[in-house]
Each structure stands twice: as C-alpha cells, then as structure tokens.
Design a protein around this motif. Structure first.
Motif, PDB file in Angstrom:
ATOM      1  N   VAL A 189     102.824  62.740 -54.661  1.00 11.82           N
ATOM      2  CA  VAL A 189     101.895  62.111 -55.594  1.00 11.82           C
ATOM      3  C   VAL A 189     101.439  60.762 -55.057  1.00 11.82           C
ATOM      4  O   VAL A 189     100.250  60.416 -55.109  1.00 11.82           O
ATOM      5  CB  VAL A 189     102.550  61.948 -56.984  1.00 11.82           C
ATOM      6  CG1 VAL A 189     101.660  61.112 -57.902  1.00 11.82           C
ATOM      7  CG2 VAL A 189     102.816  63.309 -57.609  1.00 11.82           C
ATOM      8  N   ASN A 190     102.368  59.989 -54.519  1.00 14.27           N
ATOM      9  CA  ASN A 190     102.005  58.682 -53.968  1.00 14.27           C
ATOM     10  C   ASN A 190     101.025  58.807 -52.813  1.00 14.27           C
ATOM     11  O   ASN A 190     100.098  58.002 -52.676  1.00 14.27           O
ATOM     12  CB  ASN A 190     103.267  57.939 -53.498  1.00 14.27           C
ATOM     13  CG  ASN A 190     104.044  57.363 -54.656  1.00 14.27           C
ATOM     14  OD1 ASN A 190     103.531  57.252 -55.764  1.00 14.27           O
ATOM     15  ND2 ASN A 190     105.290  57.004 -54.420  1.00 14.27           N
ATOM     16  N   ARG A 241      97.560  59.690 -54.273  1.00 12.68           N
ATOM     17  CA  ARG A 241      96.977  58.549 -54.986  1.00 12.68           C
ATOM     18  C   ARG A 241      96.508  57.475 -54.009  1.00 12.68           C
ATOM     19  O   ARG A 241      95.394  56.953 -54.139  1.00 12.68           O
ATOM     20  CB  ARG A 241      98.024  57.963 -55.944  1.00 12.68           C
ATOM     21  CG  ARG A 241      97.513  56.803 -56.789  1.00 12.68           C
ATOM     22  CD  ARG A 241      98.565  56.393 -57.795  1.00 12.68           C
ATOM     23  NE  ARG A 241      99.785  55.936 -57.138  1.00 12.68           N
ATOM     24  CZ  ARG A 241     100.930  55.734 -57.769  1.00 12.68           C
ATOM     25  NH1 ARG A 241     101.020  55.973 -59.079  1.00 12.68           N
ATOM     26  NH2 ARG A 241     101.995  55.315 -57.120  1.00 12.68           N
ATOM     27  N   VAL A 279      98.106  65.475 -60.263  1.00 11.97           N
ATOM     28  CA  VAL A 279      99.206  64.659 -60.788  1.00 11.97           C
ATOM     29  C   VAL A 279      99.735  65.204 -62.111  1.00 11.97           C
ATOM     30  O   VAL A 279     100.955  65.276 -62.317  1.00 11.97           O
ATOM     31  CB  VAL A 279      98.751  63.192 -60.958  1.00 11.97           C
ATOM     32  CG1 VAL A 279      99.801  62.390 -61.726  1.00 11.97           C
ATOM     33  CG2 VAL A 279      98.492  62.563 -59.605  1.00 11.97           C
ATOM     34  N   THR A 295     103.631  66.285 -62.385  1.00 16.92           N
ATOM     35  CA  THR A 295     104.614  65.490 -63.123  1.00 16.92           C
ATOM     36  C   THR A 295     105.204  66.268 -64.299  1.00 16.92           C
ATOM     37  O   THR A 295     106.397  66.143 -64.590  1.00 16.92           O
ATOM     38  CB  THR A 295     103.986  64.188 -63.637  1.00 16.92           C
ATOM     39  OG1 THR A 295     102.798  64.469 -64.384  1.00 16.92           O
ATOM     40  CG2 THR A 295     103.629  63.261 -62.491  1.00 16.92           C
ATOM     41  N   ASN A 323     108.707  60.108 -64.988  1.00 18.61           N
ATOM     42  CA  ASN A 323     107.472  60.847 -64.714  1.00 18.61           C
ATOM     43  C   ASN A 323     106.333  60.426 -65.631  1.00 18.61           C
ATOM     44  O   ASN A 323     105.162  60.578 -65.270  1.00 18.61           O
ATOM     45  CB  ASN A 323     107.726  62.356 -64.801  1.00 18.61           C
ATOM     46  CG  ASN A 323     108.302  62.913 -63.517  1.00 18.61           C
ATOM     47  OD1 ASN A 323     107.585  63.182 -62.564  1.00 18.61           O
ATOM     48  ND2 ASN A 323     109.626  63.059 -63.479  1.00 18.61           N
ATOM     49  N   ILE A 382     104.753  57.634 -63.719  1.00 14.59           N
ATOM     50  CA  ILE A 382     103.896  58.078 -62.622  1.00 14.59           C
ATOM     51  C   ILE A 382     102.489  58.349 -63.130  1.00 14.59           C
ATOM     52  O   ILE A 382     101.487  57.969 -62.495  1.00 14.59           O
ATOM     53  CB  ILE A 382     104.491  59.327 -61.950  1.00 14.59           C
ATOM     54  CG1 ILE A 382     105.811  58.974 -61.254  1.00 14.59           C
ATOM     55  CG2 ILE A 382     103.509  59.937 -60.955  1.00 14.59           C
ATOM     56  CD1 ILE A 382     106.524  60.167 -60.662  1.00 14.59           C
ATOM     57  N   PHE A 383     102.387  58.997 -64.291  1.00 10.93           N
ATOM     58  CA  PHE A 383     101.062  59.278 -64.870  1.00 10.93           C
ATOM     59  C   PHE A 383     100.347  57.985 -65.246  1.00 10.93           C
ATOM     60  O   PHE A 383      99.168  57.801 -64.930  1.00 10.93           O
ATOM     61  CB  PHE A 383     101.220  60.176 -66.097  1.00 10.93           C
ATOM     62  CG  PHE A 383      99.930  60.408 -66.827  1.00 10.93           C
ATOM     63  CD1 PHE A 383      98.995  61.308 -66.342  1.00 10.93           C
ATOM     64  CD2 PHE A 383      99.644  59.726 -68.001  1.00 10.93           C
ATOM     65  CE1 PHE A 383      97.792  61.523 -67.015  1.00 10.93           C
ATOM     66  CE2 PHE A 383      98.453  59.924 -68.673  1.00 10.93           C
ATOM     67  CZ  PHE A 383      97.528  60.829 -68.176  1.00 10.93           C
ATOM     68  N   CYS A 401      98.814  56.046 -62.421  1.00  8.70           N
ATOM     69  CA  CYS A 401      97.587  56.614 -61.860  1.00  8.70           C
ATOM     70  C   CYS A 401      96.330  56.138 -62.591  1.00  8.70           C
ATOM     71  O   CYS A 401      95.214  56.452 -62.163  1.00  8.70           O
ATOM     72  CB  CYS A 401      97.656  58.141 -61.890  1.00  8.70           C
ATOM     73  SG  CYS A 401      98.816  58.827 -60.689  1.00  8.70           S
TER      74      CYS A 401
END
Length: 504
Positions: A262-263, A266, A304, A308, A338, A341-342, A345
């Motif tokens: 994901v990183n 992004r 994403v 997640t 998680n 993480i969203f 973004c």
C-alpha cells in the motif's frame, strides 16, 4: 485516454519496482520475529523507528522545493539541488552529533540501555539517507524512468540483503546498520554525480546558488515543518516505549505494521500526480487539476480499500504468518491500524505543494497535532496503548479532512468534487461483503496461516475484480489495458509460448 494509459503504466511500473524489492523485505520480520527474543526484536524496532522518523521529519522541504522549481527553471536546477544538499548535510549532521553525544540519555528515555551502542552509526545512516533522497526525484523529472525503476528495486533488495545477511551471518544490529550505510552512501554519490553533470552541462556556477535559497526556503520550509509537526503523531511508538516496557512496545509496534505494498502504491501515485498537478496549475487549468486529483484518488482507493478491509478480516493469520504466534497480542492493534492506513490515504499535501500554498498545511497540522498529543498522552497515561492508537487516527483524520476542504478551494472547487463518491461507496460495499463471506468460509479451517492467506486472498481478489468490472468500478478499457500489460509480461517471460506448447 492515451494519457491515462501512460499514467497507469508509470504507476504500475514504479509500484512494481518497489514491490519487487519489498517482497524480499518481508523475509526480515519473518526471520527476526522467529529467531530473536521479543526484547531484542524490540530494540531493532526502536532503531528502525528512529531511522524512519528521521527520514520523514528531517526532510525539511528543501528537496521538495527542488522538484517544484525544476518544473519552472530547469537551467538552474543544479543550484536548487546544491542548496538542498548543503542544508540537509548541516541539519542531519547536527542530529547525528546529538545522537552520539546524548546516546545514553536517549536510550534511558526509551527504557532500553542496549539502544545506546547503535545510535552513532544510526546517525551516519540518517545523514547519507537524507542526502541521497534527491536522486529519486531527479530520475522521474528528467524522464529517466528505467533508471528510477532499477533504483527503487535495487535499493529495497540491497537493504533486505544487508539486514538479513547481518543477522544470519553475524547476529548483529550494528553490522546491519553499517551495511545499510554503505548502500545509502553509494546512492548519495550517484545523486551528487547527477547534480554535477547537469551543472557542467548548463554552465551554471555553484557560487550563485545562494540567490535562490530564500525562494526555496519560502516554499519548502513550511512544507517541511508541517511534515515534522504531523509526524509528531507518528511518534506515538516512542510514547508507548516511554510509558511501557520494551515487550509491550514490541507488541504495539508489530501491530502497527505498515503494509509496504500500500505504501509503495500511495508513494508512486503521489509522486507522479504532484508533477501533473504542478503542470496543470502552471497552465492555469484548475478544472484539469481537479480531474487529475479525482483520477488519482479513484485509482488509489480501488486498491487500498479492498486491501485494508481484507487485512482486517484476516489479521490474525497475517500477524502469525509474518511474525509468528509469539505476537498474537498484536492482532487487535493491527485491525485498528488498518483504519489509519485508509485515513492516511486522504493526505491533501499534493494539493498544497502544487499550488505553492504550503503555509496552509502547516497551520492545519499544528492544530491537529495539539489535539492529537492531548489524546495520545492522555490515552497512554490513563487508558492504554489502544487509546493511543485511536487518538492518532482521530488526529490524522482531522488534519487530512480539514486539509481537503482547504485544498479544494485552492483548486477553485469544493470537496465534493475531489472524489468519485459513488465509486468509493461501491468499493467499500464490495470489500466488506466479500470480507465477511470469505472470513466465514475459512474460519474453522486448521490450515497453516500461509495457506489460509494464499487461498482466501486469491479468491477474494478474483471475486472483487469480477464484480468491480461488472459495476463499472474498473472501466472496460482499463480492464483491457491491464490484461494487455499482463500478456506483455508473460510474453517477455516466455510463459505464453510454454502454455501454447503444453496445450498442443
């Protein structure tokens, strides 16, 4: 459409290069989590935490100013670069000196005396890492795309080899840091060579660089300081380390394991969209800039959101597979993380960069960090580590959502026009429904975590992609282009011919 295809290809290749290297890095926690004691692994996590925070916080925006002004004045780019390099050497050199002089005090603050012996070499690693970062932007902005792919994949691969080799052969954190320093020193020398080559070609003089420094500082420092301010919230690991013992810190740190896939996606999207946004703003086309942002966020959330949500439903298997069952206590942290993480973004920073309004970002982040610190410190003191994590999530949500409201105004639109809301809603719905279904289907199985993850993620991905195409989340031309890219990859690997031979 052709421009969108080119953008998709660049994002896919850049993300793929990073993921290629990152795949090898998965071996690091899998090996260390199983072969090191929890306290020793905690020391390693503290070292990597300081290293990561220094990379984010000490990049004070001068590197960003190089790439912004490069789009306006390519001739003097080496002078912008020299200003950033000198500035970074002074800032990181001072930090390295302080880490060496006060190494025992820092170790005592983090409740880990063993940490002190690693801080001097860690300081040098921070210097060469920060001073090498410009090479990434150089290669993208000068369309040396293949070189950038080799750089990303090679760096991640060499970092993984350095760390794994140091522990397998020497069982030493110190050797790992020394090998990483060697890798980053080579990157820094490459950056200096590239900068100097352009200086010679353009016939500019380094002695004239000071004329541009104030313009760079006015653009970059608010952005850099705002980055430091926001990343104070990412120091919640250090608060956990100060309030609790190394063991509890390790469980929390493992639970806050950021997924590198994901990183990578992004970072790649932000890096490429930032260039496009600056060009849109430069031409005065704000409507196209808003469309560029919508296209980027749509692509980002298509990956994403399902990723997640899947990780939340299969959190236990993920933690046990990567770190071993010694870290089952990290599972609740991983589920909640998680959400972070969203939220992360939703970062509006590219909007402030492209419009040269980095001061707005600083003001928002100062307020958000004050609120976040109150929640983080209060949660650590009165409740526990989980309250610290929720405090961080709420603070980052405030910063990013407030920033999006202001960023939309800078693009002469409103926040409703920054996202494709129907697509986002459908994506969340599909992900949650399939997450429930496949969690229930695999719940009572006694398979090894790897096989549960392999089987469930494969089926989840196929069903998600099929229904995403049916609901027009993935456009027909996008699906066709994706399949064509996959065919080209298979053709280069010779897999198509092998399948045809096998079929005959």
């Amino acid at each position: 459409m052709q421009q969108h295809k080119e953008g998709f290809n660049r994002v896919a290749l850049l993300t793929g290069a990073r993921i290629f290297g990152v795949i090898f890095s998965f071996a690091i926690p899998m090996y260390l989590g199983r072969h090191l004691e929890v306290d020793t692994y905690g020391t390693y996590k503290q070292v990597t935490l300081i290293y990561w925070f220094a990379q984010v916080a000490l990049n004070l925006g001068l590197d960003d100013s190089v790439f912004y002004f490069l789009r306006w004045d390519k001739k003097n780019f080496p002078l912008f670069s020299m200003n950033a390099l000198v500035f970074n050497v002074l800032v990181t050199g001072f930090l390295a000196l302080m880490m060496t002089v006060f190494r025992f005090d820092i170790a005592a603050l983090l409740n880990n005396p063993d940490l002190a012996q690693y801080l001097p070499v860690l300081g040098y690693l921070i210097v060469v890492t920060l001073c090498s970062l410009q090479i990434e932007g150089f290669l993208i902005n000068f369309n040396r795309f293949k070189a950038r792919l080799y750089l990303d994949a090679g760096t991640e691969l060499l970092k993984s080899v350095a760390i794994m080799g140091a522990f397998i052969l020497f069982d030493s954190i110190f050797i790992a840091l020394a090998l990483l320093s060697l890798v980053m020193t080579v990157r820094m020398l490459w950056m200096i060579y590239t900068m100097h080559s352009h200086k010679v070609r353009e016939g500019v003089r380094y002695r004239d660089a000071h004329k541009f420094f104030m313009d760079q500082a006015r653009y970059g420092l608010p952005l850099g300081v705002s980055r430091i301010v926001q990343n104070i919230l990412n120091m919640e690991n250090l608060f956990i380390s100060s309030f609790y013992n190394v063991r509890q810190f390790t469980f929390y740190s493992v639970g806050c394991f950021e997924n590198p896939i994901v990183n990578s996606l992004r970072t790649s999207l932000y890096e490429l969209v930032n260039i496009e946004l600056i060009d849109n703003i430069k031409s005065g086309n704000y409507e196209k800039a808003a469309e560029t942002w919508r296209r980027m966020t749509r692509s980002l959330f298509l990956v994403v959101v399902p990723f997640t949500i899947y990780m939340m439903f299969f959190a236990k298997e993920m933690i046990v597979f990567i770190f071993s069952d010694k870290y089952v206590e990290s599972v609740p942290f991983f589920i909640v993380f998680n959400f972070y993480i969203f939220i992360a973004c939703l970062n509006p920073e590219p909007l402030f960069r492209s419009t040269s309004n980095t001061g707005y970002a600083l003001k928002i982040k100062v307020l958000g960090v004050v609120l976040g610190l109150l929640m983080i410190i209060g949660g650590a003191y009165y409740i526990g580590p989980m309250a610290v994590l929720w405090g961080k999530i709420l603070a980052v949500a405030f910063i990013n959502i407030s920033g999006l409201f202001i960023g939309a105004r800078l693009l002469k639109t409103n926040i409703l026009n920054l996202f494709m809301w129907k697509d986002l809603g459908k994506t969340v719905m599909l992900s949650v429904v399939f997450g429930f279904i496949f969690r229930a289907a695999f719940y009572n199985l006694t398979w090894h975590p790897f096989w549960v993850l392999a089987a469930s993620s494969s089926v989840y991905a196929v069903f998600y992609f099929f229904f995403a195409c049916r609901l027009n989340l993935v456009r027909p031309e996008e699906a066709e282009h994706l399949f064509n890219m996959i065919k080209k990859v298979f053709a280069k690997l010779g897999l198509i011919k092998k399948l045809e031979v096998a079929r005959d």
